[in-house]
Design an enzyme around this catalytic site. Structure first.
Site, PDB file in Angstrom:
ATOM      1  N   CYS A 115       0.806  -1.228   0.000  1.00  0.00           N
ATOM      2  CA  CYS A 115       0.000   0.000   0.000  1.00  0.00           C
ATOM      3  C   CYS A 115       0.844   1.285   0.000  1.00  0.00           C
ATOM      4  CB  CYS A 115      -0.974  -0.003   1.171  1.00  0.00           C
ATOM      5  SG  CYS A 115      -2.131  -1.383   1.100  1.00  0.00           S
ATOM      6  N   HIS A 248      -2.897   7.381   2.506  1.00  0.00           N
ATOM      7  CA  HIS A 248      -3.389   6.109   1.969  1.00  0.00           C
ATOM      8  C   HIS A 248      -4.811   5.884   2.479  1.00  0.00           C
ATOM      9  CE1 HIS A 248      -3.903   2.037   0.900  1.00  0.00           C
ATOM     10  NE2 HIS A 248      -3.687   1.545   2.106  1.00  0.00           N
ATOM     11  N   ASN A 278     -10.007   0.286   0.107  1.00  0.00           N
ATOM     12  CA  ASN A 278      -8.542   0.321   0.048  1.00  0.00           C
ATOM     13  C   ASN A 278      -8.087  -0.281  -1.282  1.00  0.00           C
ATOM     14  OD1 ASN A 278      -5.810  -0.091   0.351  1.00  0.00           O
ATOM     15  ND2 ASN A 278      -5.935  -0.970   2.406  1.00  0.00           N
TER      16      ASN A 278
END
Ligand code: COA
Length: 321
Positions: A115, A248, A278
């Site tokens: 990520c 993020h 996500n």
């Protein structure tokens, strides 16, 4: 300092057409829209079609970024793709993307930092740019996490989605990217992983995402504050100088805690987690593109990008738009 900066001159993003809502998920796993929204802020996510791979999503995002930049693909001198869900073991998704763009010759490689992948790739691109060798660099984050989820594990399958985002960087004597900082700590590998691979013609291990949610949550909040302060210090700037924070997009509660620790109101934080969930390496460039295109990010604004993810990896990039 070389007097050379990387300026972002184009952003682009792409989301697959299919939308999967929390209600849709509740029909197949033991969860509810209420639980997912309360614990994560997620309402829905996009899911790639069976014939769509990371390079396809990357291609669409790239075309949009090139359009905004006003250049054609043949002007690119370097291609970096951040992905944890590559099309295949090799060639890299960056090479596959290069071929889809109909160009050749310039180096192309993938960056694997889960990520934090886009932050890692953007920082890498900036340091290449500062070497003076290149004029235009493409940086993409593209993921199809729907392929590595255990759709029966309610603790993880509700959290992720598919998508891609891209930026085109141009060499400039004006800032540009002001500073970036990257970190990793491999001793935390087990709290978030896909512990499988290909061996002897077979899949070995379990190639599905597993996570210790609470441990990840705590780690993320801690390092997102630390690295934000570190990159601001490197650029000689204060928290109050930041116009927009783009962290993020994993969980609205992680984003809110980070903003609070940095003393930033949520009005200065770009969030897409409600609609995208996500998307790993794609989440930051997807959010950036949205805020550029809807006019929130304007000329002269200072933008702080942050990533954290499996590895563990984390990092931040501070730039002037
Ligand atoms: N629907 C309904 N209930 C669920 C559920 C779901 N989708 N997922 C878990 N639960 C249940 C658990 O089984 C547990 O039940 P129990 O108390 O009967 O055992 C209960 O909800 C609480 O689970 P817990 O894991 O303590 O919840 P939480 O408040 O920590 O939230 C996460 C879980 C995953 C949302 C949270 O830990 C998180 O967001 N972590 C970070 C994840 C992340 O960002 N990962 C990517 C980083 S790059």
């Amino acid at each position: 300092m070389t007097g050379i900066y990387s300026r972002i001159i184009g952003t682009g993003s792409y989301l697959p057409a299919k939308v999967l809502t929390n209600k849709d998920l509740a029909a197949t796993v033991d969860t509810s829209d209420e639980w997912i929204q309360q614990r994560t802020g997620i309402r829905e996510r996009h899911i790639a079609a069976e014939n769509e791979s990371s390079s396809d999503l990357a291609y669409q995002a790239t075309q949009r970024a090139l359009d905004m930049a006003g250049i054609t693909a043949d002007k690119l001198d370097l291609i970096l793709v951040a992905t944890t869900t590559p099309d295949m073991v090799f060639p890299s998704t960056a090479c596959i993307l290069q071929a889809k763009l109909g160009i050749k010759g310039m180096p192309a490689f993938d960056v694997q930092a889960v990520c934090s992948g886009f932050i890692y790739a953007l920082s890498t691109a900036d340091l290449y740019m500062r070497s003076g060798q290149y004029e235009h660099i493409l940086v993409v984050g593209a993921e199809v996490y729907s392929r590595i989820l255990d759709w029966e594990d309610r603790g993880t399958c509700v959290l992720f989605g598919d998508g891609a985002g891209a930026v085109v960087l141009k060499r400039s004597t004006e800032p540009g990217i002001l500073a970036s900082r990257l970190h990793a700590d491999g001793s935390y590998a087990s709290i978030l992983s896909v512990p499988g691979t290909v061996s002897g013609g077979k899949v070995s291990g379990r190639p599905l995402l597993q996570m210790e949610g609470t441990a990840v949550f705590k780690f993320a909040v801690k390092v997102l504050e630390e690295v934000a302060l570190e990159v601001l210090d490197a650029a000689g700037m204060q928290k109050s100088d930041v116009d927009w924070l783009i962290p993020h997009q994993a969980n609205i509660r992680i984003i809110q805690s980070t903003a609070k620790k940095l003393g930033m109101s949520m009005e200065r934080v770009i969030t897409t987690v409600d609609r995208h969930a996500n998307t790993s390496a794609a989440s930051v460039p997807l959010a950036l593109d949205e805020a550029v295109r809807d006019g929130r990010i304007r000329s002269g604004h200072h933008v702080l990008l942050e990533g954290v993810g499996g590895g563990f990896t984390w990092g931040a990039v501070l730039f002037k738009w």
